[in-house]
Design a protein around this motif. Structure first.
Motif, PDB file in Angstrom:
ATOM      1  N   MET A 111     -41.704 -53.384  55.395  1.00  0.00           N
ATOM      2  CA  MET A 111     -41.061 -53.711  54.146  1.00  0.00           C
ATOM      3  C   MET A 111     -39.562 -53.427  54.285  1.00  0.00           C
ATOM      4  N   THR A 112     -38.762 -54.390  53.916  1.00  0.00           N
ATOM      5  CA  THR A 112     -37.316 -54.220  54.027  1.00  0.00           C
ATOM      6  C   THR A 112     -36.808 -53.279  52.937  1.00  0.00           C
ATOM      7  N   LYS A 113     -35.594 -52.787  53.139  1.00  0.00           N
ATOM      8  CA  LYS A 113     -34.995 -51.875  52.155  1.00  0.00           C
ATOM      9  C   LYS A 113     -34.862 -52.572  50.792  1.00  0.00           C
ATOM     10  N   ARG A 114     -34.489 -53.844  50.796  1.00  0.00           N
ATOM     11  CA  ARG A 114     -34.357 -54.594  49.544  1.00  0.00           C
ATOM     12  C   ARG A 114     -35.704 -54.715  48.825  1.00  0.00           C
ATOM     13  N   MET A 115     -36.744 -54.997  49.591  1.00  0.00           N
ATOM     14  CA  MET A 115     -38.089 -55.098  49.000  1.00  0.00           C
ATOM     15  C   MET A 115     -38.532 -53.751  48.436  1.00  0.00           C
ATOM     16  N   GLU A 116     -38.212 -52.670  49.147  1.00  0.00           N
ATOM     17  CA  GLU A 116     -38.549 -51.329  48.661  1.00  0.00           C
ATOM     18  C   GLU A 116     -37.840 -51.030  47.349  1.00  0.00           C
ATOM     19  N   GLN A 117     -36.550 -51.401  47.263  1.00  0.00           N
ATOM     20  CA  GLN A 117     -35.793 -51.179  46.021  1.00  0.00           C
ATOM     21  C   GLN A 117     -36.388 -51.971  44.866  1.00  0.00           C
ATOM     22  N   LYS A 118     -36.777 -53.220  45.134  1.00  0.00           N
ATOM     23  CA  LYS A 118     -37.396 -54.043  44.087  1.00  0.00           C
ATOM     24  C   LYS A 118     -38.691 -53.406  43.602  1.00  0.00           C
ATOM     25  N   GLU A 119     -39.498 -52.930  44.539  1.00  0.00           N
ATOM     26  CA  GLU A 119     -40.775 -52.319  44.157  1.00  0.00           C
ATOM     27  C   GLU A 119     -40.539 -51.019  43.385  1.00  0.00           C
ATOM     28  N   GLN A 120     -39.543 -50.234  43.796  1.00  0.00           N
ATOM     29  CA  GLN A 120     -39.225 -48.995  43.071  1.00  0.00           C
ATOM     30  C   GLN A 120     -38.761 -49.307  41.644  1.00  0.00           C
ATOM     31  N   ARG A 121     -37.958 -50.368  41.482  1.00  0.00           N
ATOM     32  CA  ARG A 121     -37.521 -50.769  40.139  1.00  0.00           C
ATOM     33  C   ARG A 121     -38.701 -51.216  39.299  1.00  0.00           C
ATOM     34  N   ARG A 122     -39.574 -51.975  39.902  1.00  0.00           N
ATOM     35  CA  ARG A 122     -40.768 -52.457  39.187  1.00  0.00           C
ATOM     36  C   ARG A 122     -41.610 -51.272  38.713  1.00  0.00           C
ATOM     37  N   ILE A 123     -41.815 -50.304  39.583  1.00  0.00           N
ATOM     38  CA  ILE A 123     -42.577 -49.107  39.226  1.00  0.00           C
ATOM     39  C   ILE A 123     -41.869 -48.333  38.120  1.00  0.00           C
ATOM     40  N   LEU A 124     -40.553 -48.218  38.204  1.00  0.00           N
ATOM     41  CA  LEU A 124     -39.780 -47.532  37.169  1.00  0.00           C
ATOM     42  C   LEU A 124     -39.956 -48.221  35.818  1.00  0.00           C
ATOM     43  N   ILE A 125     -39.912 -49.543  35.802  1.00  0.00           N
ATOM     44  CA  ILE A 125     -40.114 -50.288  34.557  1.00  0.00           C
ATOM     45  C   ILE A 125     -41.511 -50.017  34.002  1.00  0.00           C
ATOM     46  N   LEU A 126     -42.507 -50.096  34.862  1.00  0.00           N
ATOM     47  CA  LEU A 126     -43.889 -49.871  34.422  1.00  0.00           C
ATOM     48  C   LEU A 126     -44.079 -48.458  33.879  1.00  0.00           C
ATOM     49  N   GLU A 127     -43.560 -47.459  34.584  1.00  0.00           N
ATOM     50  CA  GLU A 127     -43.723 -46.066  34.128  1.00  0.00           C
ATOM     51  C   GLU A 127     -42.951 -45.818  32.834  1.00  0.00           C
ATOM     52  N   SER A 128     -41.761 -46.400  32.709  1.00  0.00           N
ATOM     53  CA  SER A 128     -40.973 -46.251  31.479  1.00  0.00           C
ATOM     54  C   SER A 128     -41.713 -46.885  30.300  1.00  0.00           C
ATOM     55  N   ALA A 129     -42.226 -48.084  30.521  1.00  0.00           N
ATOM     56  CA  ALA A 129     -42.965 -48.775  29.459  1.00  0.00           C
ATOM     57  C   ALA A 129     -44.230 -48.018  29.086  1.00  0.00           C
TER      58      ALA A 129
END
Length: 195
Positions: free
Chosen positions: A1-19
């Motif tokens: 997994m590229t660094k960019r893909m990792e950042q996208k997945e971390q953002r997605r997880i952050l959105i889900l956990e915040s929601a």
């Protein structure tokens, strides 16, 4: 997994956990997309890059919850109380190890009361009732063996599973509280020697 893909997945997880946190504390109707973006520390535009709407975000959380909380308990020929003790221990271990899991219990319970969900999401939510119904024959067997107290098997199943649900909900909102002992919950079903 590229660094960019990792950042996208971390953002997605952050959105889900915040929601998830906002949905369980404020409810679905009171949570606004702007609240989710603010909690996740991002713009609304960036949030919409990941999820088209609050409804899609909520449905994704339900999908995740259905997969993670779907317990494929082994309905075996073991002693009935052993089955229920193992189920309680498994659930308590999951919510102790991962606070998000306790929050998922809250979300899944509150989602069952929303009329606006799609039929496929409602089907995912029906798993809880299936677990209650699948437990009835195990309780009946335990009653025949003298392990489980007399009473309506479905009502006893509801008492057991709803006790676990309530504990998970309390811990989701009060994460510093430890889980009770599994045997305390199993005692809801257990036939006492003198009773």
């Amino acid at each position: 997994m590229t660094k960019r893909m990792e950042q996208k997945e971390q953002r997605r997880i952050l959105i889900l956990e915040s929601a998830l946190d906002l949905f369980i504390r404020k409810g679905y109707g009171e949570t606004k997309i702007v609240d989710i973006a603010k909690t996740a520390d991002m713009s609304i535009g960036l949030l919409f890059h990941y999820f088209d709407s609050k409804e899609k975000l909520y449905e994704e959380l339900i999908r995740i919850g259905s997969k993670k909380l779907k317990m494929e308990f082994a309905f075996s020929d073991d002693a009935p109380l052993t089955f229920f003790r193992a189920a309680a221990e498994d659930i308590f271990q999951i919510i102790s190890a991962n606070p998000v899991a306790a929050k998922m219990f809250v979300l899944m319970e509150s989602a069952q009361h929303l009329d606006s969900l799609s039929p496929d999401v409602k089907e995912m939510l029906s798993e809880a009732d299936k677990l209650i119904k699948k437990s009835v024959p195990i309780i009946e067997k335990g009653q025949l063996l003298g392990e489980i107290k007399a009473g309506n098997p479905e009502t006893l199943s509801i008492a057991f599973w709803c006790s676990l649900q309530g504990i998970a909900q309390y811990i989701a909102l009060n994460p510093e509280v430890p889980c009770p002992e599994a045997d305390w919950i199993v005692s809801v079903l257990e036939k006492k020697e003198n009773g």
